[in-house]
Design a protein around this motif. Structure first.
Motif, mmCIF file in Angstrom:
data_model
loop_
_atom_site.group_PDB
_atom_site.id
_atom_site.type_symbol
_atom_site.label_atom_id
_atom_site.label_comp_id
_atom_site.label_asym_id
_atom_site.label_seq_id
_atom_site.Cartn_x
_atom_site.Cartn_y
_atom_site.Cartn_z
ATOM 1 N N ASN A 65 0.952 -1.377 -0.212
ATOM 2 C CA ASN A 65 -0.394 0.275 0.056
ATOM 3 C C ASN A 65 1.003 0.912 0.240
ATOM 4 O O ASN A 65 1.686 1.202 0.910
ATOM 5 C CB ASN A 65 -1.211 0.133 1.075
ATOM 6 C CG ASN A 65 -1.656 1.235 0.931
ATOM 7 O OD1 ASN A 65 -1.372 2.121 0.507
ATOM 8 N ND2 ASN A 65 -2.855 0.952 2.064
ATOM 9 N N PRO A 66 0.836 2.037 -1.174
ATOM 10 C CA PRO A 66 1.908 3.429 -1.236
ATOM 11 C C PRO A 66 1.140 4.090 0.532
ATOM 12 O O PRO A 66 2.142 5.122 0.587
ATOM 13 C CB PRO A 66 1.578 4.142 -2.527
ATOM 14 C CG PRO A 66 0.795 2.955 -2.886
ATOM 15 C CD PRO A 66 -0.402 2.576 -2.528
ATOM 16 N N VAL A 70 4.470 5.785 2.818
ATOM 17 C CA VAL A 70 4.767 6.947 3.150
ATOM 18 C C VAL A 70 4.375 7.330 4.273
ATOM 19 O O VAL A 70 5.371 8.174 5.323
ATOM 20 C CB VAL A 70 3.689 7.655 2.455
ATOM 21 C CG1 VAL A 70 3.480 9.011 2.617
ATOM 22 C CG2 VAL A 70 3.312 7.341 0.866
ATOM 23 N N GLY A 71 3.416 6.939 5.427
ATOM 24 C CA GLY A 71 2.927 6.736 6.369
ATOM 25 C C GLY A 71 4.484 6.162 7.390
ATOM 26 O O GLY A 71 4.417 6.723 8.468
ATOM 27 N N LEU A 72 5.071 4.504 7.765
ATOM 28 C CA LEU A 72 5.931 4.262 7.777
ATOM 29 C C LEU A 72 7.642 5.117 7.956
ATOM 30 O O LEU A 72 8.045 5.388 8.400
ATOM 31 C CB LEU A 72 6.305 3.006 7.297
ATOM 32 C CG LEU A 72 4.949 2.111 7.636
ATOM 33 C CD1 LEU A 72 6.132 0.223 7.145
ATOM 34 C CD2 LEU A 72 5.376 1.812 9.374
ATOM 35 N N TRP A 73 7.432 6.399 6.481
ATOM 36 C CA TRP A 73 8.026 7.047 6.089
ATOM 37 C C TRP A 73 8.778 7.702 7.129
ATOM 38 O O TRP A 73 9.661 8.325 7.614
ATOM 39 C CB TRP A 73 8.388 6.897 4.778
ATOM 40 C CG TRP A 73 9.548 8.284 4.414
ATOM 41 C CD1 TRP A 73 11.022 8.401 4.327
ATOM 42 C CD2 TRP A 73 8.799 9.649 3.817
ATOM 43 N NE1 TRP A 73 11.187 9.848 4.083
ATOM 44 C CE2 TRP A 73 10.378 10.465 3.525
ATOM 45 C CE3 TRP A 73 7.841 9.954 3.169
ATOM 46 C CZ2 TRP A 73 10.164 11.387 2.882
ATOM 47 C CZ3 TRP A 73 7.762 11.292 2.782
ATOM 48 C CH2 TRP A 73 8.746 12.426 2.454
ATOM 49 N N ARG A 77 9.675 4.729 9.724
ATOM 50 C CA ARG A 77 10.474 3.168 10.427
ATOM 51 C C ARG A 77 10.568 2.879 8.264
ATOM 52 O O ARG A 77 11.335 1.134 8.811
ATOM 53 C CB ARG A 77 8.930 2.651 10.566
ATOM 54 C CG ARG A 77 8.260 2.962 11.372
ATOM 55 C CD ARG A 77 9.169 2.402 12.755
ATOM 56 N NE ARG A 77 8.214 2.436 14.135
ATOM 57 C CZ ARG A 77 7.299 1.307 14.317
ATOM 58 N NH1 ARG A 77 6.481 1.004 13.623
ATOM 59 N NH2 ARG A 77 6.124 1.857 15.466
ATOM 60 N N PHE A 78 10.824 3.385 7.964
ATOM 61 C CA PHE A 78 11.339 3.498 6.998
ATOM 62 C C PHE A 78 11.877 4.216 5.966
ATOM 63 O O PHE A 78 11.852 5.745 5.681
ATOM 64 C CB PHE A 78 9.648 3.457 5.495
ATOM 65 C CG PHE A 78 9.985 2.646 4.251
ATOM 66 C CD1 PHE A 78 10.727 0.952 3.909
ATOM 67 C CD2 PHE A 78 9.534 2.892 3.036
ATOM 68 C CE1 PHE A 78 10.402 0.375 2.424
ATOM 69 C CE2 PHE A 78 9.950 2.525 2.008
ATOM 70 C CZ PHE A 78 10.412 1.448 1.412
ATOM 71 N N GLU A 82 14.075 4.235 -0.953
ATOM 72 C CA GLU A 82 13.311 3.317 -1.014
ATOM 73 C C GLU A 82 11.179 3.082 -1.099
ATOM 74 O O GLU A 82 10.743 2.773 -1.816
ATOM 75 C CB GLU A 82 12.724 1.523 -0.350
ATOM 76 C CG GLU A 82 14.773 1.280 -0.112
ATOM 77 C CD GLU A 82 14.512 -0.047 1.317
ATOM 78 O OE1 GLU A 82 13.549 -0.734 1.358
ATOM 79 O OE2 GLU A 82 15.986 -0.703 0.704
ATOM 80 N N LEU A 83 11.515 4.402 -0.837
ATOM 81 C CA LEU A 83 9.485 4.463 -1.487
ATOM 82 C C LEU A 83 9.187 4.660 -2.698
ATOM 83 O O LEU A 83 8.348 3.941 -2.796
ATOM 84 C CB LEU A 83 9.666 6.332 -0.743
ATOM 85 C CG LEU A 83 8.433 6.560 -0.372
ATOM 86 C CD1 LEU A 83 7.178 6.102 0.424
ATOM 87 C CD2 LEU A 83 7.876 7.912 0.193
#
Length: 238
Positions: A65-66, A70-73, A77-78, A82-83
């Motif tokens: 899920n994009p 985005v939320g993890l970034w 957390r991300f 790699e996004l």
């Protein structure tokens, strides 16, 4: 784990989410006498994430899920590098899943494309809900979904149970949101069917890209703010 393997896992996982979730809506929801209905479709979406979380979570993190990426970034957390590759893999997986679903569904005599599980508002909302209702629902439900993900995957949370919480969380938000928009909370899930429906589905697609990303971004800010421990520790993995 190499980026290529992560992207392959995201492609497969998103394929499964769209084929399993949208497939249940297109093929099984209204099947005569034994159709699974709204409850069954909601459960199907939750089960796709639950099963993939155990299957590929250790490979790619199982974003699918994009908006989740985005939320993890934003939540730290991300990695940013790699996004975009993750989002591309997710969208491609969703489109291939929709194409596969079309190939299956169109084999039935008298097949009509109809809504093809696409997301919509106004006259294309299952319950006739307005654009504002759809916007609010998608933002709020994506926010809650990301809050569940961030909390369940916090290193301080009970180990091994995150897929269950996340899968059940997705089931719950579908029970709430399907009557409003068919529920997206996932731009890739919306893009896949919209490519085949065209017309109104593509015209309304902007809402199902923007709203989930906004909701996820808010959660990416809120969760770290409310979860910092007394000594400044966070739930991010070491």
């Amino acid at each position: 784990m190499s980026l290529g393997r992560k992207l392959g896992a995201e492609f497969i996982g998103t394929f499964w989410l769209v084929f399993g979730g949208c497939g249940s809506a297109v093929l099984a929801a209204g099947f005569p006498d034994v159709g699974i209905g709204l409850l069954g479709v909601s459960l199907a979406f939750g089960l796709t994430v639950l099963t993939m979380a155990y299957a590929i979570g250790h490979i790619s993190g199982c974003h699918l899920n994009p908006a989740v990426s985005v939320g993890l970034w934003i939540g730290g957390r991300f990695p940013a590098k790699e996004l975009v590759p993750y989002i591309i893999a997710q969208i491609l997986g969703a489109i291939v899943a929709a194409a596969t679903l079309y190939a299956v569904a169109s084999g039935k005599p008298g097949f009509e494309l109809g809504g093809f599980a696409a997301n919509g508002f106004g006259e294309h909302s299952p319950g006739g809900y307005s654009m504002v209702s759809a916007l609010v629902a998608e933002i709020v439900l994506t926010f809650m979904f990301l809050l569940i993900i961030l909390g369940a995957t916090d290193k301080r949370a009970p180990a091994g149970f995150a897929p269950i919480a996340i899968g059940l969380g997705l089931t719950l938000i579908h029970l709430i949101g399907i009557p409003v928009t068919n529920l997206s909370v996932n731009p890739a899930r919306s893009i896949g069917p919209a490519v085949f429906v065209g017309g109104w589905a593509l015209a309304q697609l902007w809402l199902f890209v923007v709203a989930p990303i906004v909701g996820a971004a808010i959660a990416g800010v809120v969760y770290p703010a409310i979860s910092v421990g007394p000594n400044g520790e966070t739930g991010a993995a070491d």
